[in-house]
Design a protein around this motif. Structure first.
Motif, PDB file in Angstrom:
ATOM      1  N   GLU A 180      12.399  11.415  36.429  1.00 51.36           N
ATOM      2  CA  GLU A 180      13.457  10.475  36.058  1.00 51.36           C
ATOM      3  C   GLU A 180      12.906   9.053  36.101  1.00 51.36           C
ATOM      4  O   GLU A 180      12.106   8.706  36.961  1.00 51.36           O
ATOM      5  N   GLY A 181      13.345   8.236  35.173  1.00 51.49           N
ATOM      6  CA  GLY A 181      12.968   6.832  35.186  1.00 51.49           C
ATOM      7  C   GLY A 181      13.536   6.148  36.422  1.00 51.49           C
ATOM      8  O   GLY A 181      14.489   6.619  37.036  1.00 51.49           O
ATOM      9  N   ALA A 182      12.942   5.041  36.800  1.00 49.43           N
ATOM     10  CA  ALA A 182      13.385   4.318  37.998  1.00 49.43           C
ATOM     11  C   ALA A 182      14.766   3.712  37.786  1.00 49.43           C
ATOM     12  O   ALA A 182      15.196   3.478  36.661  1.00 49.43           O
ATOM     13  N   PHE A 183      15.461   3.449  38.870  1.00 47.14           N
ATOM     14  CA  PHE A 183      16.752   2.752  38.841  1.00 47.14           C
ATOM     15  C   PHE A 183      17.737   3.373  37.857  1.00 47.14           C
ATOM     16  O   PHE A 183      18.122   2.779  36.865  1.00 47.14           O
ATOM     17  N   GLY A 184      18.128   4.605  38.108  1.00 47.48           N
ATOM     18  CA  GLY A 184      19.124   5.259  37.258  1.00 47.48           C
ATOM     19  C   GLY A 184      18.599   5.608  35.883  1.00 47.48           C
ATOM     20  O   GLY A 184      19.276   5.396  34.890  1.00 47.48           O
ATOM     21  N   SER A 185      17.377   6.086  35.819  1.00 49.60           N
ATOM     22  CA  SER A 185      16.733   6.528  34.567  1.00 49.60           C
ATOM     23  C   SER A 185      16.363   5.391  33.633  1.00 49.60           C
ATOM     24  O   SER A 185      16.141   5.607  32.446  1.00 49.60           O
ATOM     25  N   TYR A 186      16.265   4.177  34.148  1.00 45.88           N
ATOM     26  CA  TYR A 186      15.892   3.038  33.316  1.00 45.88           C
ATOM     27  C   TYR A 186      14.409   3.109  32.976  1.00 45.88           C
ATOM     28  O   TYR A 186      13.558   3.216  33.844  1.00 45.88           O
ATOM     29  N   LEU A 187      14.092   3.064  31.681  1.00 41.84           N
ATOM     30  CA  LEU A 187      12.709   3.149  31.224  1.00 41.84           C
ATOM     31  C   LEU A 187      12.139   1.804  30.801  1.00 41.84           C
ATOM     32  O   LEU A 187      10.929   1.651  30.699  1.00 41.84           O
ATOM     33  N   GLY A 188      12.987   0.859  30.505  1.00 44.23           N
ATOM     34  CA  GLY A 188      12.513  -0.461  30.098  1.00 44.23           C
ATOM     35  C   GLY A 188      13.146  -0.909  28.800  1.00 44.23           C
ATOM     36  O   GLY A 188      14.038  -0.269  28.252  1.00 44.23           O
ATOM     37  N   LEU A 189      12.634  -2.023  28.293  1.00 43.88           N
ATOM     38  CA  LEU A 189      13.133  -2.598  27.048  1.00 43.88           C
ATOM     39  C   LEU A 189      12.246  -2.198  25.886  1.00 43.88           C
ATOM     40  O   LEU A 189      11.035  -2.077  26.023  1.00 43.88           O
ATOM     41  N   SER A 190      12.875  -2.010  24.745  1.00 43.03           N
ATOM     42  CA  SER A 190      12.134  -1.779  23.506  1.00 43.03           C
ATOM     43  C   SER A 190      12.748  -2.681  22.444  1.00 43.03           C
ATOM     44  O   SER A 190      13.679  -3.444  22.723  1.00 43.03           O
ATOM     45  N   ARG A 191      12.267  -2.568  21.242  1.00 43.51           N
ATOM     46  CA  ARG A 191      12.788  -3.433  20.175  1.00 43.51           C
ATOM     47  C   ARG A 191      14.247  -3.131  19.842  1.00 43.51           C
ATOM     48  O   ARG A 191      14.925  -3.926  19.222  1.00 43.51           O
ATOM     49  N   VAL A 192      14.761  -1.965  20.270  1.00 42.60           N
ATOM     50  CA  VAL A 192      16.159  -1.617  20.014  1.00 42.60           C
ATOM     51  C   VAL A 192      17.052  -1.848  21.222  1.00 42.60           C
ATOM     52  O   VAL A 192      18.235  -1.558  21.179  1.00 42.60           O
ATOM     53  N   GLY A 193      16.493  -2.364  22.321  1.00 44.01           N
ATOM     54  CA  GLY A 193      17.289  -2.644  23.510  1.00 44.01           C
ATOM     55  C   GLY A 193      16.812  -1.862  24.720  1.00 44.01           C
ATOM     56  O   GLY A 193      15.695  -1.346  24.748  1.00 44.01           O
ATOM     57  N   GLU A 194      17.678  -1.788  25.721  1.00 45.55           N
ATOM     58  CA  GLU A 194      17.329  -1.075  26.944  1.00 45.55           C
ATOM     59  C   GLU A 194      17.244   0.423  26.691  1.00 45.55           C
ATOM     60  O   GLU A 194      18.044   0.981  25.941  1.00 45.55           O
ATOM     61  N   GLN A 195      16.279   1.061  27.328  1.00 47.47           N
ATOM     62  CA  GLN A 195      16.067   2.491  27.162  1.00 47.47           C
ATOM     63  C   GLN A 195      16.268   3.211  28.496  1.00 47.47           C
ATOM     64  O   GLN A 195      15.773   2.764  29.530  1.00 47.47           O
TER      65      GLN A 195
END
Length: 127
Positions: free
Chosen positions: A55-70
């Protein structure tokens, strides 16, 4: 598990089309393709060694991309590569082919986000 096999197939296809690897035949590690005995040419088998999903960190947060938060999961695939070359060429041929594959993956396959590439000691296999 098809998506993981597709990634291995894409890597194999990319390497097969590389101008510096035309003397190498790429085969699937888990298919019916076999390396002839005695070996007369250089073969490289590619297959999945292991897959881990976290699972991504902090509630499945993967980071930012060109389309927004992932949000989602991270997956890591360990792909095993075995190089087979004629005995008369010795282990040096295996390391030389590995170097060309390494260069191709390092400089031309950036979209796969490799974390590491390793080479073990060459050994003879009488199978």
């Amino acid at each position: 598990m098809s998506v993981f096999n597709d990634i291995v197939e894409q890597i194999k296809s990319s390497l097969s089309q590389c101008a510096t690897l035309t003397d190498v035949k790429f085969i699937d590690a888990d298919r019916e393709e076999v390396v002839p005995n005695p070996i007369r040419n250089t073969y490289v088998s590619l297959g999945i060694n292991s897959v881990s999903i976290s699972e991504g960190a902090f509630g499945s947060y993967l980071g930012l991309s060109r389309v927004g938060e992932q949000y989602g999961n991270n997956s890591e695939i360990d792909i095993e590569m075995k190089i087979f070359s004629p005995r008369h060429s010795g282990g040096k041929q295996c390391y030389e082919v590995f170097s060309r594959i390494y260069e191709e993956l390092l400089y031309h396959a950036a979209n796969y986000n490799f974390k590491g590439i390793a080479c073990k000691k060459a050994r003879y296999n009488d199978e």
